[in-house]
Structure formats: structure tokens, C-alpha cells
Design a protein around this motif. Structure first.
Motif, short mmCIF file in Angstrom:
data_model
loop_
_atom_site.label_atom_id
_atom_site.label_comp_id
_atom_site.label_asym_id
_atom_site.label_seq_id
_atom_site.Cartn_x
_atom_site.Cartn_y
_atom_site.Cartn_z
N LEU A 1 -4.69 9.33 -1.21
CA LEU A 1 -5.15 10.64 -0.76
C LEU A 1 -4.28 11.15 0.39
O LEU A 1 -3.90 12.33 0.41
N ALA A 2 -3.95 10.28 1.33
CA ALA A 2 -3.08 10.69 2.43
C ALA A 2 -1.70 11.07 1.91
O ALA A 2 -1.10 12.05 2.37
N GLY A 3 -1.17 10.31 0.96
CA GLY A 3 0.14 10.63 0.41
C GLY A 3 0.17 11.98 -0.27
O GLY A 3 1.13 12.75 -0.14
N ILE A 4 -0.88 12.30 -1.01
CA ILE A 4 -0.95 13.60 -1.70
C ILE A 4 -1.07 14.73 -0.71
O ILE A 4 -0.42 15.78 -0.85
N LEU A 5 -1.87 14.55 0.33
CA LEU A 5 -2.09 15.62 1.30
C LEU A 5 -0.86 15.89 2.15
O LEU A 5 -0.63 17.02 2.58
N VAL A 6 -0.05 14.86 2.41
CA VAL A 6 1.12 15.05 3.28
C VAL A 6 2.36 15.43 2.49
O VAL A 6 3.37 15.81 3.09
N ALA A 7 2.31 15.38 1.15
CA ALA A 7 3.50 15.65 0.34
C ALA A 7 4.13 17.02 0.60
O ALA A 7 5.35 17.15 0.55
N PRO A 8 3.35 18.08 0.86
CA PRO A 8 4.00 19.37 1.11
C PRO A 8 4.85 19.41 2.38
O PRO A 8 5.70 20.28 2.51
N ILE A 9 4.63 18.51 3.33
CA ILE A 9 5.39 18.54 4.57
C ILE A 9 6.34 17.36 4.70
O ILE A 9 7.05 17.24 5.70
N SER A 10 6.37 16.47 3.72
CA SER A 10 7.27 15.33 3.76
C SER A 10 7.86 15.12 2.37
O SER A 10 7.13 15.13 1.38
N ALA A 11 9.16 14.97 2.31
CA ALA A 11 9.83 14.83 1.02
C ALA A 11 9.31 13.59 0.28
O ALA A 11 9.20 12.50 0.85
N LEU A 12 8.97 13.78 -0.99
CA LEU A 12 8.48 12.69 -1.83
C LEU A 12 9.66 12.04 -2.54
O LEU A 12 10.34 12.68 -3.34
N ASN A 13 9.91 10.77 -2.23
CA ASN A 13 10.86 9.98 -3.00
C ASN A 13 10.43 8.52 -2.95
O ASN A 13 9.65 8.13 -2.06
N PRO A 14 10.88 7.69 -3.87
CA PRO A 14 10.35 6.33 -3.97
C PRO A 14 10.53 5.50 -2.71
O PRO A 14 9.67 4.67 -2.38
N HIS B 1 0.82 -1.21 0.00
CA HIS B 1 0.00 0.00 0.00
C HIS B 1 0.85 1.26 0.00
O HIS B 1 0.48 2.28 -0.59
N GLY B 2 1.99 1.22 0.68
CA GLY B 2 2.88 2.38 0.67
C GLY B 2 3.36 2.70 -0.73
O GLY B 2 3.48 3.87 -1.12
N ALA B 3 3.63 1.66 -1.54
CA ALA B 3 4.06 1.88 -2.91
C ALA B 3 2.93 2.43 -3.76
O ALA B 3 3.16 3.26 -4.66
N PHE B 4 1.69 1.99 -3.52
CA PHE B 4 0.55 2.57 -4.24
C PHE B 4 0.45 4.07 -3.96
O PHE B 4 0.24 4.87 -4.87
N ALA B 5 0.57 4.43 -2.68
CA ALA B 5 0.50 5.85 -2.31
C ALA B 5 1.64 6.63 -2.94
O ALA B 5 1.44 7.76 -3.41
N MET B 6 2.82 6.05 -2.96
CA MET B 6 3.98 6.72 -3.56
C MET B 6 3.76 7.00 -5.03
O MET B 6 3.94 8.13 -5.51
N TYR B 7 3.32 5.98 -5.78
CA TYR B 7 3.16 6.16 -7.22
C TYR B 7 2.03 7.14 -7.53
O TYR B 7 2.15 7.99 -8.42
N ALA B 8 0.92 7.04 -6.79
CA ALA B 8 -0.19 7.96 -7.03
C ALA B 8 0.21 9.40 -6.72
O ALA B 8 -0.22 10.33 -7.41
#
Length: 516
Positions: free
Chosen positions: A219-232, A39-46
């Protein structure tokens, strides 16, 4: 005190992501009996898909053989980017369930864990190829206006995230109790065959839950992206504290899962200023130990991690029979000369690839023993290998311990670390053991390999070329990659392979098979 309060409130942001992923784990487990760590990978890719649509208007497909990018629009909007990204997450989850996990529904439970790990690695690799591995920060989605609470000022988005996951948990609880779909899901969790006899379709109930779980995670991954660095890597590993929270709730309680996840986030936030105030706590990766502590506490309390269903799972495909090796010396007499000739004939990257494969095969022998002979699965083997590798660099590089004494000491230290992990998880089997070793492996990676005192920081750790009787057996030097190192790796692999083959017929090997 205000510093600690502010840090704890800020920790609600990551805690909300753990909660959303944990809710997804509960959904997929209740519907299909699978602890889907992908599920973490799904959130990452989305989330990457959302970023690409917002910035350049491209749809990026994670499918081999199709055009990797399709330009959708020159004027992307938030609504388009969000809807397409959530749809992408749902389709990824549906495809993974139908093509990977549903065919494994009667296989050994640990096979689903292996499949989830493989799916995670595959999505990480696709993301690196298509998006790169550099950190990315997205524009805020939720309002970040200053909020005055408990004597401190924090951005409002953290509390909004926490509130959203609490509302989501309440909605899922209400759905599970008062809707036909929720009742059918609970019925599938208890007895899928009887549910099917009553006219429900367990497969589609499970698939719908998988898609719902993926949408929550995305949805959680998108909402938290501004406060947490996005990397694979980091986004995929959000699932580890989520696993700890979901296990606290027994993979069945939405409320306990959210409480545990938010508690982990708050505790990790509390550690940040505490590490600054208490010198001996100022160690990299210390916060990554909290999920492991929680998992160990759950295991110690219950004696198991996944209650009930995992132990009663219907399995129609038994583990394969472990046949004793026939003439292992004959195999060596054939394989070793072939390896020597290949090392001599190959050059450049081809020889380097072969030498890396020989080293990797030594690690694979550990899976032959643990999974093949004992029937258990550990996801911390490469972390244990890393312990030996970094210790070897210190022994040979700084202390001057000669070869082969230094590798033997490093191997012994890794064995002690593995023994410790085995002792703390001695009551666990199957999927339980796989999950606790996954959490432990990530904890070792963050707390140990993230420490520059261990790894050497940006400069890294170098290991001097091994030498014995004046003969240089190292990889680097004239003619890199050198044949001598390949011959050393081949010798270690041959000795290890022969030892594992002989273990199968020894008293200890027969006891391992009895446990299996």
C-alpha cells in the motif's frame, strides 16, 4: 529558510514508505524472529502489478511455468487494481513464509538473511523480465492539492502519507495490546513452544503477520509511486532505511520505528537544498549515508542491533564441519587442465560465460573464508569488489600504473575498506553483521558508485588490457572473448583457491574456526 522547510516536508513522502516497511519488519520479527529484508521486493512487485492493472488490465504472475499474463478486464478501476495488488502482496508473503522461511525456523539465523536476499534478487529479475527496467511514474492516488504550512506551500499527499503511517502504527500498537491476535503474537515472540501448548498455532500467527506486513508495504509503495520513480532496484532498496528505522525501535516498537523513518525522510529532504548551498556537500548519494549513520549509532549505543531474541534463538541445525582440504595440489592438477581445455574449445558467449564464472568464483572464495571459516555473513563483498574495480580503472587508465602493480594496489585498497568495515562492526555477529554490511553495501553503491567522478558517468570506466612482458592478457581485441584473459582469470582462481585451502590448516585458519 523556506526552501529548507519545504524540502523537509517533502521528505515525509519517502519517510512514510520507510515507516510502512519498517512496521512490516517489526511484525515479521515479532511473529517469526525473521528480519525479512524482502519486504521491499514485495512492495515493488505489488506496485508494478497495480500499474499494469490500471493501464492495461493485466494480472502478471510471478510464477515460473504459468502464463505470465492474464487479461482481467478492458475497463480497470482503481478499486480492482488496488485490491488485486494487495492480495498479490499478501499471497507472495504467505508463499515465501510457508515455502522458504518456516522450513528455516531452526536453521542458523543468518540462513534466513541469505534466503531473503535470494528472494529479493529473484523478484527483481522477474520484474525486469515482465515489466522492464525503465523508470515509471503512476497517476496520483492521494490528493495533491497545495497546502500552506509553516510559510511554505507543499502538496498535501506528503502529509497524508505521514498521517496514514502514524495511524497504522497506532492501530498496530492497539492491536498488539488489546486483541487476542495481538496478544498471541506477543506470546509467540516470547515463547513459541509455550504458546503452542496453550492451543495457539504459532505458524499461522506468523503467516498472518507476514501477510499484514506485505499489505502495508504494498500500500505504501502504491501511494508513493507518483512521487518516486518505480523501478525494480530502487523500490527494493527502500527496505534499507526501513531496516535502520526498525533497528532504532529494537524491532519491537511501532512508535520509534515510525519516528525514525519519518526522521530519516525529513533529514534526507533537508540535505537536498543544503547540498546546493554548501559546495563540498554536493556529492551524489550523500543521503544514502544517513541510514548507515543511524545503524552505526544504534550499534554503538547498544553494542548490538537486534536485542534479545536473535541471541536466544533455538537452533537445531549446527554449522557444517569444515574438513581440511585433502591434497589441494592434486585438485589443481586436475581442475586447471580441465579449465584450460574448456577455454580453448569454447567460443563466443560460452567462453565469455566461463570467464565471468572464473572471476565470480574468486569473489566466492571470500565467502569461504568469512562464512565458511569464521561463521559470519557479509553482504558487502561485491561492493568491496567494486571499490577495487573502479580504482583499478583510475590507476591503469588515467595514472598509467602498469600491470600487475595496479591490481595489487586496488586489492590493497579494497582490503583497507573491508578492514574499516570490520572495525566499525567488530562487536557484531550473525544477523547483526549481515544487516550492517547490507546497509554499508547500499551506502557504498549510492555514495561511491553513483558518483560520476568515480565511475566515469554515462561513458563508464574502461580498464586497459593487462600486459606483462609484452604479452596482452586482456579480454577485448581480436577473437573476443580472448583465451588469454580466461587463462589469467583461471590462474588467479587457482592461486586463490590454493591459498584458501592452505589457510584452513594454518594458525590463522584455526583461530578463525575457533571463532566460528
Amino acid at each position: 529558510m523556506t526552501t529548507y522547510v519545504a524540502a523537509m516536508l517533502l521528505g515525509l513522502g519517502p519517510g512514510a514508505v520507510y515507516a510502512a516497511l519498517g512496521l512490516g519488519l517489526v511484525l515479521t520479527y515479532r511473529a517469526s524472529g525473521v528480519v525479512n529484508i524482502a519486504h521491499g521486493a514485495f512492495a515493488m512487485y505489488a506496485t508494478y502489478q497495480y500499474a499494469e492493472l490500471r493501464e492495461v488490465g493485466d494480472l502478471v504472475l510471478p510464477v515460473v511455468g504459468l502464463p505470465p499474463r492474464i487479461h482481467l478486464t478492458d475497463t480497470p478501476t482503481f478499486g480492482l487494481a488496488l485490491s488485486v495488488s494487495l492480495a498479490m502482496a499478501a499471497l507472495l508473503a504467505l508463499a515465501s513464509y510457508l515455502l522458504v522461511f518456516r522450513p528455516l525456523r531452526r536453521a542458523q539465523p543468518m540462513m534466513t538473511v541469505v534466503a531473503a536476499v535470494g528472494l529479493t534478487i529473484a523478484l527483481q529479475a522477474v520484474a525486469v523480465v515482465q515489466f522492464g527496467s525503465d523508470n515509471r511514474f503512476l497517476a496520483p492516488v492521494l490528493a495533491q492539492s497545495p497546502l500552506h504550512l509553516l510559510g511554505v506551500t507543499v502538496p498535501s499527499d506528503r502529509l497524508l502519507l505521514a498521517g496514514l503511517v502514524v495511524v497504522a502504527a497506532a492501530g498496530l500498537w492497539a492491536m498488539s495490546r488489546w486483541t487476542m491476535f495481538g496478544l498471541a503474537t506477543r506470546a509467540v515472540a516470547d515463547d513459541a513452544e509455550t504458546t503452542a501448548l496453550l492451543g495457539r498455532r504459532p505458524g499461522w500467527i506468523a503467516a498472518t503477520n507476514w501477510m499484514l506486513a506485505a499489505v502495508l508495504a504494498a500500500l505504501a509503495g502504491i501511494l508513493v509511486a507518483p512521487i518516486s520513480a518505480l523501478n525494480p532496484t530502487s523500490y527494493s532498496l527502500f527496505v534499507v532505511p526501513a531496516i535502520a528505522a526498525a533497528l532504532l525501535g529494537g524491532l519491537s516498537s511501532f512508535g520509534l520505528t515510525v519516528a525514525g523513518a519519518l526522521g530519516l525522510g525529513v533529514a534526507q529532504g533537508f540535505l537536498l537544498p543544503l547540498q546546493q548551498d554548501v559546495g563540498w556537500l554536493n556529492q551524489p548519494g550523500l543521503r544514502a549515508l544517513l541510514p548507515m549513520i543511524l545503524v552505526l549509532a544504534v550499534a554503538g549505543r547498544r553494542g548490538t542491533l537486534i536485542p534479545g531474541r536473535a541471541a536466544a534463538a533455538v537452533v537445531s541445525v549446527p554449522l557444517p564441519v569444515v574438513e581440511p582440504a585433502r591434497r589441494p595440489l592434486g585438485g589443481l592438477l586436475l581442475g586447471v587442465p580441465v579449465g584450460v581445455v574448456a577455454l580453448l574449445l569454447l567460443t563466443g558467449s560460452w567462453r565469455l560465460g566461463l570467464e565471468r564464472s572464473l572471476a565470480g568464483a574468486v569473489v566466492c572464495l571470500s565467502f569461504v573464508v568469512l562464512t565458511g571459516y569464521v561463521g559470519q555473513l557479509s553482504l558487502a563483498q561485491m561492493s568491496l569488489a567494486g571499490v577495487a574495480g573502479f580504482l583499478l580503472a583510475r590507476l591503469e587508465g588515467e595514472l598509467g600504473v602498469p600491470f600487475p602493480i595496479a591490481p595489487l594496489i586496488a586489492t590493497f585498497a579494497a582490503a583497507v575498506a573491508g578492514l574499516f568495515l570490520g572495525v566499525v562492526s567488530r562487536r557484531l555477529r550473525g544477523v547483526d553483521l549481515a544487516l550492517i554490511t547490507l546497509v554499508a553495501g547500499v551506502a557504498i553503491q549510492e555514495a561511491v558508485f553513483g558518483n560520476p567522478l568515480v565511475t566515469g558517468g554515462l561513458a563508464g570506466s574502461s580498464v586497459p588490457n593487462p600486459k606483462i612482458f609484452g604479452l596482452d592478457l586482456g579480454l577485448s581485441g581480436a577473437g573476443f572473448p580472448r583465451v588469454q584473459f580466461g587463462l589469467l582469470a583461471l590462474s588467479v582462481l587457482a592461486a586463490g583457491g590454493y591459498g584458501v585451502a592452505r589457510l584452513r590448516t594454518a594458525d590463522l585458519g584455526r583461530r578463525m574456526l575457533a571463532v566460528r
